[in-house]
Design an enzyme around this catalytic site. Structure first.
Site, PDB file in Angstrom:
ATOM      1  N   ASP A 172      -6.588   3.098  -6.548  1.00 47.79           N
ATOM      2  CA  ASP A 172      -7.911   2.393  -6.204  1.00 47.79           C
ATOM      3  C   ASP A 172      -7.762   1.160  -6.111  1.00 47.79           C
ATOM      4  O   ASP A 172      -7.968   0.464  -7.054  1.00 47.79           O
ATOM      5  CB  ASP A 172      -8.895   2.992  -7.306  1.00 47.79           C
ATOM      6  CG  ASP A 172      -9.246   4.366  -7.217  1.00 47.79           C
ATOM      7  OD1 ASP A 172      -9.001   5.192  -8.415  1.00 47.79           O
ATOM      8  OD2 ASP A 172      -9.689   4.877  -6.349  1.00 47.79           O
ATOM      9  N   ASP A 214     -13.419  12.516  -4.421  1.00 47.37           N
ATOM     10  CA  ASP A 214     -13.294  11.617  -5.197  1.00 47.37           C
ATOM     11  C   ASP A 214     -14.339  11.165  -6.167  1.00 47.37           C
ATOM     12  O   ASP A 214     -15.237  10.579  -5.662  1.00 47.37           O
ATOM     13  CB  ASP A 214     -12.476  10.509  -4.699  1.00 47.37           C
ATOM     14  CG  ASP A 214     -12.169   9.310  -5.646  1.00 47.37           C
ATOM     15  OD1 ASP A 214     -11.709   8.297  -5.209  1.00 47.37           O
ATOM     16  OD2 ASP A 214     -12.307   9.535  -7.058  1.00 47.37           O
TER      17      ASP A 214
END
Ligand code: DX5
Length: 233
Positions: free
Chosen positions: A46, A186
């Site tokens: 991320d 996600d």
């Protein structure tokens, strides 16, 4: 609007992709090794710049330092403004797939084309408020569409179930267009939510908190998510 007809996702394998956001950042080499041993299919980084999202995380050098520790594929989820300025460095760091947010670039088609020119696979990510139609004209460039089921920036948030019709709509767009493209979700993915996301049409499931909070450990958490998602087939 009628709910889109469910589309078959059975031709796409279920993949579990951990987010390393909850990992111990002082031991990332060991952490990615543990994830690989736990049986994950890929690892999602991320990448946050403090501008596109109110958080700051991994530069390319951090990812490059972890690359030699494992052989599982790395993907970079670019939650950054002006991704074109950074993407080459994440490919050089060892990411085989880059996810570009549709909201982060004025010229999405050009940005995805640049990812492919760099030799990586291209993916497009959509924030919760962004409609499925945003990917209609770039699916031919994409190996993956990521539907965010939280507003990006932090782990540990609640799953936004109202994204499920969008997941189904995009799965239908992929199937109807004959695209060789995975559909990833996600945010808030865990034992209580993974089956609904898979049933809606997702085949790649990103999880962070749910993996690290499992008292039976990473291997159990990965296997459980895979089993619950596969059982929807
Ligand atoms: C949000 C992050 C998170 C992370 C997973 O910007 O992208 O979604 O990957 O977080 P959990 O699984 O803890 O919701």
């Amino acid at each position: 609007m009628d709910s889109p007809r469910p589309a078959p996702a059975a031709d796409r394998p279920i993949e579990i992709a951990p987010s390393v956001l909850p990992a111990d950042f002082s031991r990332l080499g060991d952490e990615v090794t543990a994830l690989a041993k736990a049986g994950v299919d890929r690892i999602q980084w991320d990448v946050m710049d403090g501008r596109f999202v109110p958080n700051l995380t991994f530069g390319p050098d951090v990812i490059a330092a972890c690359r030699p520790h494992v052989t599982v594929p790395f993907e970079a989820h670019l939650m950054v403004e002006e991704p074109d300025q950074l993407m080459d460095r994440y490919v050089d760091a060892g990411c085989e797939l880059l996810l570009v947010h549709a909201e982060s670039t004025r010229h999405l088609h050009r940005s995805l084309g640049k990812v492919r020119e760099l030799g990586a696979r291209a993916g497009v990510a959509l924030n919760p408020a962004t409609p499925a139609e945003a990917v209609a004209n770039v699916l031919d460039l994409c190996s993956m569409v990521l539907v965010m089921t939280v507003n990006p920036g932090f782990g540990g948030q609640d799953y936004i179930a109202t994204m499920e019709p969008k997941i189904t709509q995009i799965r239908r767009m992929i199937v109807d267009g004959g695209h060789d493209c995975d559909l990833e979700v996600d945010g808030g993915i865990g034992p209580a939510t993974v089956a609904a996301a898979a049933r809606a049409g997702a085949n790649v499931l990103v999880a962070g908190s749910a993996l690290y909070r499992d008292p039976q450990g990473l291997e159990h958490a990965v296997a459980e998510l895979r089993e619950l998602a596969t059982a929807t087939r």
